[in-house]
Design a protein around this motif. Structure first.
Motif, PDB file in Angstrom:
ATOM      1  N   ALA A  65       0.831  -1.211   0.000  1.00 57.24           N
ATOM      2  CA  ALA A  65       0.000   0.000   0.000  1.00 57.24           C
ATOM      3  C   ALA A  65       0.859   1.253   0.000  1.00 57.24           C
ATOM      4  CB  ALA A  65      -0.922  -0.012   1.215  1.00 57.24           C
ATOM      5  N   ALA A 212     -12.065   1.622  -1.838  1.00 59.15           N
ATOM      6  CA  ALA A 212     -11.167   2.650  -1.314  1.00 59.15           C
ATOM      7  C   ALA A 212     -11.943   3.884  -0.882  1.00 59.15           C
ATOM      8  CB  ALA A 212     -10.125   3.020  -2.371  1.00 59.15           C
ATOM      9  N   THR A 285      -4.871   5.068  -5.729  1.00 63.59           N
ATOM     10  CA  THR A 285      -6.283   5.442  -5.775  1.00 63.59           C
ATOM     11  C   THR A 285      -6.522   6.950  -5.705  1.00 63.59           C
ATOM     12  OG1 THR A 285      -6.371   5.003  -3.392  1.00 63.59           O
ATOM     13  CG2 THR A 285      -7.140   3.268  -4.871  1.00 63.59           C
ATOM     14  N   LEU A 291      -3.972   1.625  -2.136  1.00 62.30           N
ATOM     15  CA  LEU A 291      -4.755   0.511  -1.596  1.00 62.30           C
ATOM     16  C   LEU A 291      -4.065  -0.778  -2.013  1.00 62.30           C
ATOM     17  CD1 LEU A 291      -7.740   0.033  -0.266  1.00 62.30           C
ATOM     18  CD2 LEU A 291      -8.273  -0.820  -2.555  1.00 62.30           C
ATOM     19  N   TRP A 293      -3.999  -5.265  -1.380  1.00 60.06           N
ATOM     20  CA  TRP A 293      -4.739  -6.434  -0.905  1.00 60.06           C
ATOM     21  C   TRP A 293      -3.907  -7.696  -1.095  1.00 60.06           C
ATOM     22  CZ3 TRP A 293      -5.376  -9.966  -4.781  1.00 60.06           C
ATOM     23  CH2 TRP A 293      -5.320  -9.479  -6.105  1.00 60.06           C
ATOM     24  N   VAL A 302      -7.114  -6.113   3.316  1.00 58.83           N
ATOM     25  CA  VAL A 302      -6.972  -4.861   2.565  1.00 58.83           C
ATOM     26  C   VAL A 302      -6.354  -3.803   3.471  1.00 58.83           C
ATOM     27  CG1 VAL A 302      -8.196  -3.016   1.352  1.00 58.83           C
ATOM     28  CG2 VAL A 302      -8.967  -5.391   1.109  1.00 58.83           C
ATOM     29  N   GLN A 304      -5.257   0.419   3.366  1.00 61.38           N
ATOM     30  CA  GLN A 304      -5.261   1.706   2.669  1.00 61.38           C
ATOM     31  C   GLN A 304      -4.343   2.667   3.422  1.00 61.38           C
ATOM     32  OE1 GLN A 304      -8.655   4.535   2.888  1.00 61.38           O
ATOM     33  NE2 GLN A 304      -8.840   4.162   0.697  1.00 61.38           N
TER      34      GLN A 304
END
Length: 381
Positions: A65, A212, A285, A291, A293, A302, A304
């Motif tokens: 991320a 997101a 994003t 983001l 995963w 996940v 962020q």
């Protein structure tokens, strides 16, 4: 298990209670509180320590991320497929060898002793010399100590017959794992998962961008997530490579899905096995926002991350873990806990609850409380 229960949180379950009271969680958004203001390079280690039961997946997801948010904010993780494969297989081995005997086994402890001896011989749980390939030895261990037959043959039968094969296999063999699986079948509810609610948001970038936005803009979303207004579920049966969609997955059959994933991970590399089984990804994003995963043992994880514009410092951090999907207070497990029959013998009801927890595998402890009295009845602990 996390050594600081107040930080890790726990689940409180009330079998047979109305849905609103059946499952409650004390989990908190510690990632958001503790991550803000941290140097980007420190965040992966912080989250690995905070979520130490799944530390490998959190460290890796945080790195992905951060790199998606701002490529020069920290080193990009390398060898991701093999790291994810190795550490997910390790977690499956631990949960099958430690949690299943405790939750599903007989009270005399025989299964726990046999499982512990098998774990002590597992090559995946031993330190490996740099450059060593652990997978041939791991496959041999799995076939000898757990399956008692060739792994590829076991997997083909599972893919063709699902729970029917799981019953056939567990009946034909006398090892600790077949016996444990066989003994748990009596507690099965018989109701399969709605695979239309299996979480596969990570299959499309537009879905990930929607997720997101929900994480960034909806307060509390990370603790009680919804997808298209519904409670989704996640686990080995909800992979992008999944072949289990046509199988009726009751809680007992979900044990087979977890075991099948361990088999796939131990088989040689291929399009849907070995290092080619689990998927991962990351997406830029927004400005300074990434983001990421990963498919890990308990399901889809996940992360962020938002970074400050001028310095590699965390402005916001949000973590969406599998436990929050599966153990949503109005989700799949909550409905099943609420539906447990309080007129059944307590021992059978306890076995049903334990099977449910083994099938969905929360990353925190759970406590059982009596359902509240209804129409003047008196409850007993």
């Amino acid at each position: 298990m996390n050594t600081i229960p107040d930080v890790a949180g726990r689940l409180r379950v009330r079998p047979g209670a109305p849905l609103a009271q059946a499952l409650q969680s004390s989990r908190r958004d510690w990632a958001g509180r503790l991550g803000q203001g941290q140097p980007a390079t420190a965040l992966p280690g912080l989250l690995a320590g905070l979520f130490n039961l799944c530390s490998h997946a959190h460290r890796l997801c945080a790195q992905l991320a951060i790199n998606a948010a701002q490529p020069d904010a920290g080193p990009a993780p390398d060898n991701v497929p093999q790291r994810l494969r190795h550490e997910t297989a390790q977690e499956h081995v631990r949960r099958i060898g430690l949690d299943w005997p405790r939750l599903l086994g007989p009270a005399n402890g025989d299964a726990q002793g046999a499982a512990l001896r098998a774990l002590q011989a597992c090559p995946l749980l031993r330190p490996a010399a740099h450059g060593d390939d652990p997978w041939p030895a791991a496959l041999d261990w799995l076939q000898r100590e757990c399956l008692q037959m060739p792994a590829a043959t076991w997997l083909r039968a599972w893919q063709a017959c699902g729970a029917d094969w799981l019953l056939d296999w567990s009946t034909r063999h006398d090892g600790w794992l077949p016996a444990l699986v066989r003994g748990a079948r009596e507690a099965d509810s018989g109701r399969g998962l709605d695979m239309g609610l299996a979480l596969r948001v990570h299959g499309r970038d537009d879905n990930l961008r929607t997720l997101a936005a929900a994480l960034a803009l909806k307060p509390g979303f990370a603790l009680q997530p919804l997808w298209h207004g519904a409670c989704a579920h996640t686990g080995p049966w909800a992979r992008l490579h999944s072949t289990d969609d046509g199988l009726p997955l009751t809680p007992w059959a979900q044990l087979g899905s977890r075991l099948a994933e361990l088999v796939r991970l131990c088989l040689p590399d291929g399009p849907a096995q070995g290092g080619g089984w689990l998927r991962h990804g990351a997406l830029h994003t927004a400005e300074g926002q990434g983001l990421a995963w990963v498919e890990m043992a308990r399901g889809l994880l996940v992360h962020q991350v938002e970074l400050e514009p001028d310095v590699p410092v965390v402005r916001a951090c949000r973590v969406l873990a599998p436990t929050e999907w599966n153990f949503h207070p109005a989700g799949e497990v909550a409905h099943r806990i609420s539906a447990l029959d309080n007129t059944l013998p307590p021992a059978l009801r306890t076995r049903q609850l334990n099977l449910l927890m083994a099938a969905f595998d929360p990353c925190v402890p759970f406590e059982v409380e009596a359902a509240p009295a209804v129409n003047g009845e008196v409850t007993h602990a």
